[in-house]
Design a protein around this motif. Sequence first.
Motif, mmCIF file in Angstrom:
data_model
loop_
_atom_site.group_PDB
_atom_site.id
_atom_site.type_symbol
_atom_site.label_atom_id
_atom_site.label_comp_id
_atom_site.label_asym_id
_atom_site.label_seq_id
_atom_site.Cartn_x
_atom_site.Cartn_y
_atom_site.Cartn_z
ATOM 1 N N GLU A 204 0.812 -1.209 0.000
ATOM 2 C CA GLU A 204 0.000 0.000 0.000
ATOM 3 C C GLU A 204 0.846 1.260 0.000
ATOM 4 O O GLU A 204 1.846 1.348 0.687
ATOM 5 C CB GLU A 204 -0.946 0.004 1.203
ATOM 6 N N GLU A 205 0.415 2.202 -0.809
ATOM 7 C CA GLU A 205 1.018 3.524 -0.818
ATOM 8 C C GLU A 205 0.290 4.362 0.218
ATOM 9 O O GLU A 205 -0.910 4.229 0.411
ATOM 10 C CB GLU A 205 0.886 4.160 -2.203
ATOM 11 N N VAL A 206 0.989 5.232 0.871
ATOM 12 C CA VAL A 206 0.396 6.059 1.904
ATOM 13 C C VAL A 206 -0.366 7.233 1.291
ATOM 14 O O VAL A 206 -1.427 7.616 1.759
ATOM 15 C CB VAL A 206 1.486 6.573 2.873
ATOM 16 N N PHE A 207 0.130 7.776 0.195
ATOM 17 C CA PHE A 207 -0.428 8.991 -0.385
ATOM 18 C C PHE A 207 -1.689 8.705 -1.193
ATOM 19 O O PHE A 207 -1.699 7.861 -2.081
ATOM 20 C CB PHE A 207 0.617 9.661 -1.276
ATOM 21 N N PHE A 208 -2.766 9.382 -0.860
ATOM 22 C CA PHE A 208 -4.042 9.278 -1.570
ATOM 23 C C PHE A 208 -4.662 10.653 -1.457
ATOM 24 O O PHE A 208 -5.116 11.050 -0.397
ATOM 25 C CB PHE A 208 -4.908 8.213 -0.905
ATOM 26 N N ASP A 209 -4.675 11.426 -2.538
ATOM 27 C CA ASP A 209 -5.089 12.821 -2.421
ATOM 28 C C ASP A 209 -6.587 13.026 -2.627
ATOM 29 O O ASP A 209 -7.333 12.106 -2.936
ATOM 30 C CB ASP A 209 -4.259 13.715 -3.348
ATOM 31 N N PHE A 210 -7.005 14.268 -2.453
ATOM 32 C CA PHE A 210 -8.415 14.632 -2.559
ATOM 33 C C PHE A 210 -8.975 14.316 -3.938
ATOM 34 O O PHE A 210 -10.103 13.839 -4.060
ATOM 35 C CB PHE A 210 -8.585 16.127 -2.240
ATOM 36 N N LYS A 211 -8.185 14.564 -4.981
ATOM 37 C CA LYS A 211 -8.624 14.281 -6.348
ATOM 38 C C LYS A 211 -8.921 12.783 -6.520
ATOM 39 O O LYS A 211 -9.935 12.412 -7.115
ATOM 40 C CB LYS A 211 -7.550 14.735 -7.337
ATOM 41 N N ASP A 212 -8.046 11.936 -6.007
ATOM 42 C CA ASP A 212 -8.259 10.488 -6.069
ATOM 43 C C ASP A 212 -9.524 10.091 -5.303
ATOM 44 O O ASP A 212 -10.315 9.278 -5.771
ATOM 45 C CB ASP A 212 -7.061 9.733 -5.483
#
Length: 158
Positions: A11-19
Amino acid sequence: MNLAKLNPVKEEVFFDFKDAFLMLLLGAALGIGLNMVFSTLGITQSSERFRETAALQFSRPFLEGLLLYGLVAPVLEEVVFRKAIYGIFRRFASFTVAMVVSAALFGIYHGNVVQGLYGFLMGLVLAVSYEEYRNILAPVLFHGGANIAVFLLMYVKM
């Protein structure tokens, strides 16, 4: 049992608002789309068990139903069916096998033919979102978007 050792999806930690917004929107679109197709084909009307389940689901107070189907169910179901089941199968099998097995079990779990077929199709897409984003938030938000959209649609109809 430590699921992190069995699940090869790093798993990647980064998941932004756009995603997040994209997952909610795509989930809502697929949820409404599948419901429209099932309704048009007469699939939903052909199952007494589905109608009983739907009546029970939509008899809940609005906010309770929204919280239960839009947040609680997606989180719990995605941890079980994507994080655990898909993840374990993915360790020992191909993406396709893990996707189909987890989607089939997700469909069976829903307990009637209509929701089973819907769950299977949705489960395929949820596995793709998990594999693609490598973050459990992707299928949780996709699932939540679908459930919220369908809940609102059905609530307005009733």
